[in-house]
Motif scaffolding. Structure first.
Motif, mmCIF file in Angstrom:
data_model
loop_
_atom_site.group_PDB
_atom_site.id
_atom_site.type_symbol
_atom_site.label_atom_id
_atom_site.label_comp_id
_atom_site.label_asym_id
_atom_site.label_seq_id
_atom_site.Cartn_x
_atom_site.Cartn_y
_atom_site.Cartn_z
ATOM 1 N N UNK A 212 -29.964 146.542 -61.686
ATOM 2 C CA UNK A 212 -29.977 147.971 -61.400
ATOM 3 C C UNK A 212 -28.802 148.301 -60.492
ATOM 4 N N UNK A 213 -27.948 149.189 -60.983
ATOM 5 C CA UNK A 213 -26.825 149.671 -60.175
ATOM 6 C C UNK A 213 -27.283 150.896 -59.406
ATOM 7 N N UNK A 214 -27.216 150.837 -58.086
ATOM 8 C CA UNK A 214 -27.604 151.961 -57.239
ATOM 9 C C UNK A 214 -26.355 152.609 -56.659
ATOM 10 N N UNK A 215 -26.191 153.900 -56.895
ATOM 11 C CA UNK A 215 -25.043 154.600 -56.337
ATOM 12 C C UNK A 215 -24.147 155.174 -57.411
ATOM 13 N N UNK A 220 -19.342 150.895 -60.530
ATOM 14 C CA UNK A 220 -19.895 150.166 -61.671
ATOM 15 C C UNK A 220 -19.233 148.806 -61.886
ATOM 16 N N UNK A 221 -17.932 148.724 -61.605
ATOM 17 C CA UNK A 221 -17.237 147.467 -61.889
ATOM 18 C C UNK A 221 -17.838 146.300 -61.116
ATOM 19 N N UNK A 222 -18.361 146.563 -59.913
ATOM 20 C CA UNK A 222 -18.933 145.484 -59.117
ATOM 21 C C UNK A 222 -20.234 144.978 -59.741
ATOM 22 N N UNK A 223 -21.045 145.887 -60.252
ATOM 23 C CA UNK A 223 -22.290 145.468 -60.899
ATOM 24 C C UNK A 223 -21.987 144.749 -62.201
ATOM 25 N N UNK A 225 -19.294 143.126 -62.845
ATOM 26 C CA UNK A 225 -18.714 141.845 -62.500
ATOM 27 C C UNK A 225 -19.758 140.817 -62.105
ATOM 28 N N UNK A 226 -20.726 141.230 -61.270
ATOM 29 C CA UNK A 226 -21.756 140.299 -60.809
ATOM 30 C C UNK A 226 -22.694 139.900 -61.937
ATOM 31 N N UNK A 227 -23.161 140.901 -62.712
ATOM 32 C CA UNK A 227 -24.103 140.606 -63.793
ATOM 33 C C UNK A 227 -23.420 139.826 -64.909
ATOM 34 N N UNK A 228 -22.223 140.266 -65.305
ATOM 35 C CA UNK A 228 -21.509 139.575 -66.372
ATOM 36 C C UNK A 228 -21.157 138.148 -66.006
ATOM 37 N N UNK A 229 -20.805 137.932 -64.738
ATOM 38 C CA UNK A 229 -20.507 136.571 -64.294
ATOM 39 C C UNK A 229 -21.751 135.694 -64.353
ATOM 40 N N UNK A 230 -22.883 136.248 -63.949
ATOM 41 C CA UNK A 230 -24.142 135.495 -64.002
ATOM 42 C C UNK A 230 -24.467 135.095 -65.441
ATOM 43 N N UNK A 231 -24.305 136.044 -66.370
ATOM 44 C CA UNK A 231 -24.595 135.750 -67.776
ATOM 45 C C UNK A 231 -23.644 134.680 -68.299
ATOM 46 N N UNK A 232 -22.360 134.796 -67.952
ATOM 47 C CA UNK A 232 -21.379 133.813 -68.423
ATOM 48 C C UNK A 232 -21.689 132.417 -67.888
ATOM 49 N N UNK A 233 -22.219 132.350 -66.691
ATOM 50 C CA UNK A 233 -22.481 131.062 -66.053
ATOM 51 C C UNK A 233 -23.824 130.444 -66.450
ATOM 52 N N UNK A 234 -24.799 131.309 -66.833
ATOM 53 C CA UNK A 234 -26.156 130.801 -67.033
ATOM 54 C C UNK A 234 -26.742 131.077 -68.414
ATOM 55 N N UNK A 235 -26.122 131.964 -69.186
ATOM 56 C CA UNK A 235 -26.698 132.363 -70.466
ATOM 57 C C UNK A 235 -25.619 132.410 -71.535
ATOM 58 N N UNK A 236 -25.973 132.942 -72.682
ATOM 59 C CA UNK A 236 -25.030 133.120 -73.776
ATOM 60 C C UNK A 236 -25.073 134.580 -74.200
ATOM 61 N N UNK A 237 -24.005 135.307 -73.893
ATOM 62 C CA UNK A 237 -23.967 136.739 -74.167
ATOM 63 C C UNK A 237 -23.734 136.995 -75.653
ATOM 64 N N UNK A 238 -24.341 138.064 -76.158
ATOM 65 C CA UNK A 238 -24.062 138.513 -77.520
ATOM 66 C C UNK A 238 -22.759 139.315 -77.522
ATOM 67 N N UNK A 239 -22.048 139.239 -78.615
ATOM 68 C CA UNK A 239 -20.779 139.971 -78.746
ATOM 69 C C UNK A 239 -21.057 141.400 -79.186
ATOM 70 N N UNK A 240 -21.693 142.172 -78.317
ATOM 71 C CA UNK A 240 -21.994 143.567 -78.610
ATOM 72 C C UNK A 240 -22.011 144.337 -77.302
ATOM 73 N N UNK A 259 -29.348 155.783 -60.124
ATOM 74 C CA UNK A 259 -29.864 154.444 -60.420
ATOM 75 C C UNK A 259 -29.697 154.205 -61.917
ATOM 76 N N UNK A 260 -28.998 153.137 -62.254
ATOM 77 C CA UNK A 260 -28.666 152.826 -63.638
ATOM 78 C C UNK A 260 -29.008 151.374 -63.938
#
Length: 269
Positions: A212-215, A220-223, A225-240, A259-260
């Motif tokens: 959840x991005x607050x503010x 947005x780039x910080x959220x 960056x943090x979420x995308x980095x977590x997915x890249x490090x721990x999961x497998x993202x879909x190309x969509x 709140x988004x």
């Protein structure tokens, strides 16, 4: 009563250097009332002092010389004032943007707070949708138009949305500052026949990593960056595209209270 003064005296009256006054003469922005044919010396009227002061202040506001020429060539005072007000509004908007960037930069100097990430499986659901290729600089205006259109369709049908609106942004939107943007508003499946099939979208079932991005959207780039980095490090993202769900957004609150949900697709159900 007016008087004619040489360029040196006019420089003192206006706080503009002789070099600047010569340049303004060359570009036909502020021309002397006369030029000595033998010496080439320039003379100005005291009636031009106010014009010089206006030009000086517009330059201090970073107005480009061609724009200043247009202001000075305005057919009347009302047209001149309108052009100046428009520039002031642009400057005020730039000041707001600068303030936001400064606040964001200060935040970057602080230790990063850990981001809360939730995993959720979301079933397919229908939505009213609009799509277009949009430039990043035009995105706010286009989104406002599209949501206004879709909520207007719901109101005309005497229906309420089945959930908060959202959007997806094609990869090209981030790579080239222009790409497909899809905005959508969920509706109940039993109401889909009340709308043009071309305006309908069935969002596919997906499993997401969600933060959840607050503010304001400027952060947005910080959220991402943090979420995308977590997915890249721990999961497998879909190309969509990532889904954004606007729980609290424009029209509901001030930007600091937005709140988004940022929903990163990581697999099928």
């Amino acid at each position: 009563m007016t008087a004619t003064v040489p360029i040196g005296e006019f420089s003192r009256l206006t706080y503009l250097t002789i070099k600047t006054l010569r340049h303004y003469h060359e570009i036909a922005l502020l021309e002397p009332v006369s030029v000595d044919p033998d010496s080439g010396y320039r003379y100005y009227s005291t009636e031009q002092v106010d014009q010089a002061h206006l030009i000086k202040r517009l330059r201090e506001l970073n107005m480009a010389l061609p724009q200043i020429k247009a202001v000075m060539a305005a057919p009347d005072q009302a047209a001149r004032d309108t052009a100046i007000r428009a520039h002031l509004e642009r400057m005020e908007a730039e000041l707001v943007r600068t303030r936001d960037v400064v606040a964001s930069l200060r935040a970057l100097l602080l230790p990063s707070a850990a981001i809360d990430i939730e995993y959720r499986s979301v079933a397919s659901y229908p939505a009213l949708a609009m799509r277009a290729e949009v430039a990043r600089e035009d995105c706010d205006v286009w989104c406002e138009h599209s949501y206004g259109t879709m909520y207007g369709q719901l109101a005309a049908a005497n229906l309420a949305p089945a959930g908060p609106g959202g959007a997806t942004y094609a990869t090209e939107f981030f790579e080239y500052d222009r790409g497909e943007v899809v905005t959508f508003v969920p509706i109940e499946d039993r109401h889909r026949d009340r709308f043009d099939p071309e305006s309908m979208l069935d969002l596919p079932a997906r499993r997401f990593a969600i933060a959840v991005h607050a503010g304001p959207f400027t952060e947005f780039d910080r959220t991402y960056g943090a979420l995308g980095s977590h997915v890249a490090e721990h999961d497998s993202a879909l190309a969509e595209p990532v889904r954004e769900i606007y729980l609290v957004g424009p029209g509901d609150a001030e930007p600091e209270d937005y709140r988004t949900e940022v929903c990163w697709p990581i697999g099928r159900l």
